[in-house]
Design a protein around this motif. Structure first.
Motif, PDB file in Angstrom:
ATOM      1  N   GLY B  68       0.799  -1.232   0.000  1.00 61.53           N
ATOM      2  CA  GLY B  68       0.000   0.000   0.000  1.00 61.53           C
ATOM      3  C   GLY B  68       0.822   1.268   0.000  1.00 61.53           C
ATOM      4  O   GLY B  68       0.307   2.344   0.238  1.00 61.53           O
ATOM      5  N   MET B  69       2.121   1.133  -0.251  1.00 61.44           N
ATOM      6  CA  MET B  69       2.979   2.311  -0.169  1.00 61.44           C
ATOM      7  C   MET B  69       2.942   3.148  -1.457  1.00 61.44           C
ATOM      8  O   MET B  69       2.990   4.369  -1.397  1.00 61.44           O
ATOM      9  CB  MET B  69       4.426   1.869   0.106  1.00 61.44           C
ATOM     10  N   CYS B  70       2.867   2.523  -2.612  1.00 59.67           N
ATOM     11  CA  CYS B  70       2.897   3.310  -3.839  1.00 59.67           C
ATOM     12  C   CYS B  70       1.571   4.045  -4.038  1.00 59.67           C
ATOM     13  O   CYS B  70       0.530   3.606  -3.578  1.00 59.67           O
ATOM     14  CB  CYS B  70       3.251   2.461  -5.060  1.00 59.67           C
ATOM     15  N   SER B  71       1.651   5.166  -4.718  1.00 53.13           N
ATOM     16  CA  SER B  71       0.445   5.975  -4.889  1.00 53.13           C
ATOM     17  C   SER B  71       0.358   6.427  -6.356  1.00 53.13           C
ATOM     18  O   SER B  71       0.272   5.591  -7.231  1.00 53.13           O
ATOM     19  CB  SER B  71       0.478   7.147  -3.913  1.00 53.13           C
ATOM     20  N   TRP B 106      -1.484  12.286  -4.585  1.00 46.60           N
ATOM     21  CA  TRP B 106      -2.837  12.284  -4.005  1.00 46.60           C
ATOM     22  C   TRP B 106      -3.135  13.724  -3.564  1.00 46.60           C
ATOM     23  O   TRP B 106      -2.281  14.367  -2.944  1.00 46.60           O
ATOM     24  CB  TRP B 106      -2.910  11.418  -2.764  1.00 46.60           C
ATOM     25  N   ARG B 107      -4.296  14.209  -3.893  1.00 39.14           N
ATOM     26  CA  ARG B 107      -4.660  15.577  -3.504  1.00 39.14           C
ATOM     27  C   ARG B 107      -5.669  15.543  -2.364  1.00 39.14           C
ATOM     28  O   ARG B 107      -6.831  15.185  -2.570  1.00 39.14           O
ATOM     29  CB  ARG B 107      -5.280  16.318  -4.682  1.00 39.14           C
ATOM     30  N   ALA B 108      -5.235  15.929  -1.178  1.00 39.04           N
ATOM     31  CA  ALA B 108      -6.145  16.026  -0.030  1.00 39.04           C
ATOM     32  C   ALA B 108      -5.488  16.886   1.037  1.00 39.04           C
ATOM     33  O   ALA B 108      -4.270  16.814   1.224  1.00 39.04           O
ATOM     34  CB  ALA B 108      -6.464  14.639   0.534  1.00 39.04           C
ATOM     35  N   ALA B 109      -6.290  17.683   1.709  1.00 42.08           N
ATOM     36  CA  ALA B 109      -5.750  18.507   2.789  1.00 42.08           C
ATOM     37  C   ALA B 109      -5.139  17.630   3.877  1.00 42.08           C
ATOM     38  O   ALA B 109      -4.140  17.998   4.501  1.00 42.08           O
ATOM     39  CB  ALA B 109      -6.854  19.383   3.360  1.00 42.08           C
ATOM     40  N   ALA B 110      -5.731  16.453   4.075  1.00 41.44           N
ATOM     41  CA  ALA B 110      -5.252  15.551   5.124  1.00 41.44           C
ATOM     42  C   ALA B 110      -3.999  14.787   4.705  1.00 41.44           C
ATOM     43  O   ALA B 110      -3.389  14.102   5.532  1.00 41.44           O
ATOM     44  CB  ALA B 110      -6.359  14.577   5.504  1.00 41.44           C
ATOM     45  N   PHE B 111      -3.639  14.861   3.425  1.00 43.11           N
ATOM     46  CA  PHE B 111      -2.423  14.212   2.911  1.00 43.11           C
ATOM     47  C   PHE B 111      -1.459  15.289   2.396  1.00 43.11           C
ATOM     48  O   PHE B 111      -1.329  15.479   1.175  1.00 43.11           O
ATOM     49  CB  PHE B 111      -2.761  13.266   1.739  1.00 43.11           C
ATOM     50  N   VAL B 119       3.108  11.792  -0.526  1.00 42.31           N
ATOM     51  CA  VAL B 119       2.297  12.526   0.440  1.00 42.31           C
ATOM     52  C   VAL B 119       2.351  11.838   1.803  1.00 42.31           C
ATOM     53  O   VAL B 119       2.612  10.643   1.907  1.00 42.31           O
ATOM     54  CB  VAL B 119       0.817  12.654  -0.022  1.00 42.31           C
ATOM     55  N   ASP B 120       2.073  12.619   2.827  1.00 40.44           N
ATOM     56  CA  ASP B 120       2.104  12.129   4.203  1.00 40.44           C
ATOM     57  C   ASP B 120       0.754  11.492   4.530  1.00 40.44           C
ATOM     58  O   ASP B 120      -0.252  12.189   4.662  1.00 40.44           O
ATOM     59  CB  ASP B 120       2.376  13.325   5.129  1.00 40.44           C
ATOM     60  N   ARG B 121       0.753  10.167   4.654  1.00 40.94           N
ATOM     61  CA  ARG B 121      -0.513   9.469   4.911  1.00 40.94           C
ATOM     62  C   ARG B 121      -0.652   9.029   6.365  1.00 40.94           C
ATOM     63  O   ARG B 121      -1.396   8.108   6.675  1.00 40.94           O
ATOM     64  CB  ARG B 121      -0.630   8.257   3.972  1.00 40.94           C
ATOM     65  N   ILE B 164      -5.231  -2.121   2.142  1.00 41.36           N
ATOM     66  CA  ILE B 164      -3.800  -1.917   2.358  1.00 41.36           C
ATOM     67  C   ILE B 164      -3.490  -0.469   2.744  1.00 41.36           C
ATOM     68  O   ILE B 164      -2.335  -0.089   2.882  1.00 41.36           O
ATOM     69  CB  ILE B 164      -2.986  -2.314   1.097  1.00 41.36           C
ATOM     70  N   GLY B 165      -4.532   0.339   2.902  1.00 42.48           N
ATOM     71  CA  GLY B 165      -4.344   1.712   3.376  1.00 42.48           C
ATOM     72  C   GLY B 165      -3.535   2.587   2.448  1.00 42.48           C
ATOM     73  O   GLY B 165      -2.779   3.450   2.891  1.00 42.48           O
ATOM     74  N   CYS B 166      -3.699   2.403   1.124  1.00 38.72           N
ATOM     75  CA  CYS B 166      -2.884   3.165   0.174  1.00 38.72           C
ATOM     76  C   CYS B 166      -3.398   4.588  -0.001  1.00 38.72           C
ATOM     77  O   CYS B 166      -2.656   5.476  -0.406  1.00 38.72           O
ATOM     78  CB  CYS B 166      -2.840   2.457  -1.179  1.00 38.72           C
ATOM     79  N   GLY B 167      -4.703   4.783   0.256  1.00 39.65           N
ATOM     80  CA  GLY B 167      -5.268   6.125   0.122  1.00 39.65           C
ATOM     81  C   GLY B 167      -5.850   6.429  -1.241  1.00 39.65           C
ATOM     82  O   GLY B 167      -6.231   7.564  -1.512  1.00 39.65           O
ATOM     83  N   ALA B 168      -5.964   5.403  -2.109  1.00 43.14           N
ATOM     84  CA  ALA B 168      -6.548   5.634  -3.446  1.00 43.14           C
ATOM     85  C   ALA B 168      -8.006   6.086  -3.327  1.00 43.14           C
ATOM     86  O   ALA B 168      -8.495   6.846  -4.162  1.00 43.14           O
ATOM     87  CB  ALA B 168      -6.464   4.368  -4.293  1.00 43.14           C
TER      88      ALA B 168
END
Lengths: 257, 256
Positions: B68-71, B106-111, B119-121, B164-168
């Motif tokens: 889940g590390m790659c984005s 990844w575009r997100a204020a939380a990332f 990005v910081d996940r 896997i918590g990748c954030g997709a």
């Protein structure tokens, strides 16, 4: 902060409000449609005008109607609050974003569709609701001979008569009521208003194709046995039948009356 | 390794989350269609290093599609044009010679962007810490049929646990909502007997943390489900809503 406030300010709580008000508005649509189908009766508006008086003067209905106005306002305000929050969640947008490849158009444009609907509701209420409540609608008298079932219709001059009456005298039923039917027929002689109403119903269709099933998802309803029924209702009843039946009303008056 | 594909890359370059980023265009020449997308970026980076330039910073670890590390948001979609895959498992045969590929983080204020495409996940980690665990000692591997749970329910919990918590999901969502991730983590415990002790406090704590991190709301578009590399289902979000609302409105006040 009280616990109930915590729920309503959370992301899921806000969506709960959207879902409940949305479903309440959906239930209203069903009642509104069934009542308005009386516009298609060929009785010069007798049934419709009688029904309009009942809907505006029967206390339980009046209470529900105020709940309804509140729901529209709450649904719109929460939509705005949620949308502003969503915008903040992505301050820098994508240069390339292919939403069409992973989601339906209606689901990505609920805000635009909802804005069209809000403008529609305001226009619609100023066309009929406002005029009906502010005595800018003329009165009409229906005399029905109960033996022969023949109805004679007399227009009453504005200002001459301002009370609803319904009685049977000597085998003749007399109803004097505000002629909202005439107002409807009058309004839908304007092509641009007819076009706007049809556009409004198209927006309603797309809004509900996504919104109806989405409301159940938000409520946490995902039972495999019943979800197909929800999906069917959302697409075919709320997305197709109801908007088309409503859109048929202005078209009927414009082309056939 | 050399190949016959020549590509134009428009890559988002950003020094850190304090500075503004911009797109820089690179040529990726001689790319084999058997390379993974990350290997293609390795080739570009080697070239940059040779020229003494700063290589493109991107996340990767196992390169087997399980960590889940790659984005990477590739041509408008998380993990590229294919469904059910991570970027490391995306091969260059999914692209054609001469194509222009736009690569964004990844575009997100939380990332927040760490650098370039990374990005910081850790927001996901904090949500997990808020309630994504069980306090009971689960011991060793239990005997088959030793746990009172139907196979279908166990399977469903397992499917939720494959996240896997990748954030997709966050990247794909038009609102940058993390609900698919959070709902998968809530579901995997809510379905299992071991997770019952903290079932309702967990739903409340994880949702509260999700909101605090600044993720968006759910519009039920289903984009997250469509883009999830491991196929986490949207029904998880319905379950999370149920768990949370049930907890807040009823279960919280049930014990006397």
């Amino acid at each position: 902060m009280s616990k109930s406030k915590q729920v309503l300010s959370s992301s899921l709580g806000k969506k709960l409000i959207m879902s409940l008000t949305g479903l309440f508005l959906c239930s209203f649509l069903v009642v509104h449609l069934i009542g308005n189908l009386q516009l298609f009766y060929n009785d010069q508006g007798k049934a419709f005008n009688d029904y309009a008086y009942f809907m505006t003067h029967f206390t339980p209905i009046k209470i529900i109607s105020y709940l309804l106005y509140t729901s529209i306002v709450v649904h719109a305000i929460y939509a705005l609050v949620v949308t502003i929050h969503n915008r903040k969640a992505r301050p820098v947008g994508y240069a390339v974003y292919r939403g069409s490849e992973n989601s339906a158009w209606s689901s990505r444009n609920m805000g635009i569709l909802g804005t069209v609907l809000l403008v529609f509701i305001v226009t619609h209420m100023s066309n009929f609701w406002w005029k009906y409540h502010n005595d800018s609608v003329p009165y009409v008298e229906y005399r029905t001979d109960l033996k022969t079932n023949q109805t004679t219709v007399t227009e009453l001059v504005a200002g001459e008569f301002t009370e609803y009456v319904s009685y049977v005298d000597n085998e003749v039923e007399v109803i004097k009521a505000k002629d909202l039917y005439k107002q409807v027929a009058f309004a839908f002689k304007e092509w641009y208003l007819v076009a706007f109403y049809v556009l409004g119903m198209a927006a309603l269709s797309f809004h509900l194709i996504h919104g109806f099933k989405s409301a159940f998802q938000t409520l946490g309803f995902d039972n495999r046995k019943y979800i197909p029924i929800i999906r069917f209702l959302g697409i075919w009843i709320f997305g197709v039948v109801i908007p088309i039946a409503f859109a048929a009303m202005p078209l009927y008056f414009y082309f056939l009356k | 390794m050399s190949g016959n594909m020549n590509l134009t890359l428009k890559v988002w370059r950003q020094k850190n989350d304090k500075t503004r980023g911009k797109f820089i265009t690179y040529q990726a020449n001689g790319i084999s269609q058997d390379m993974s997308f990350l290997e293609m970026l390795d080739v570009v980076n080697e070239d940059l290093v040779r020229k003494g330039e700063d290589p493109i910073y991107f996340d990767h670890d196992c390169r087997e599609g399980i960590c889940g590390m790659c984005s990477l948001h590739i041509n408008g979609r998380p993990h590229g044009p294919k469904q059910g895959t991570t970027t490391c498992q995306l091969h260059m045969r999914s692209f054609h010679d001469g194509q222009t590929i736009v690569i964004e983080p990844w575009r997100a204020a939380a990332f927040p962007v760490i650098k370039d495409l990374a990005v910081d996940r850790t927001a996901f980690d904090r949500i997990q810490h808020a309630g994504g665990y069980v306090n009971v000692n689960t011991g060793g591997v239990p005997d088959a049929n030793g746990i009172p749970i139907p196979k279908t329910v166990a399977d469903e919990a397992f499917e939720s646990a494959t996240c896997i918590g990748c954030g997709a999901c966050v990247a794909a969502c038009k609102n940058a909502s993390a609900m698919l991730f959070v709902s998968a983590k809530i579901s995997q415990y809510a379905l299992l007997p071991q997770g019952q002790t903290e079932r309702y406090s967990r739903a409340q704590a994880m949702v509260a943390q999700m909101d605090a991190e600044g993720f968006g709301n759910c519009t039920n578009t289903g984009a997250c489900e469509a883009e999830c590399p491991v196929g986490i289902k949207l029904t998880n979000i319905a379950r999370m809503n149920r768990e949370y609302l049930n907890a807040k409105l009823f279960k919280e006040e049930e014990a006397h």
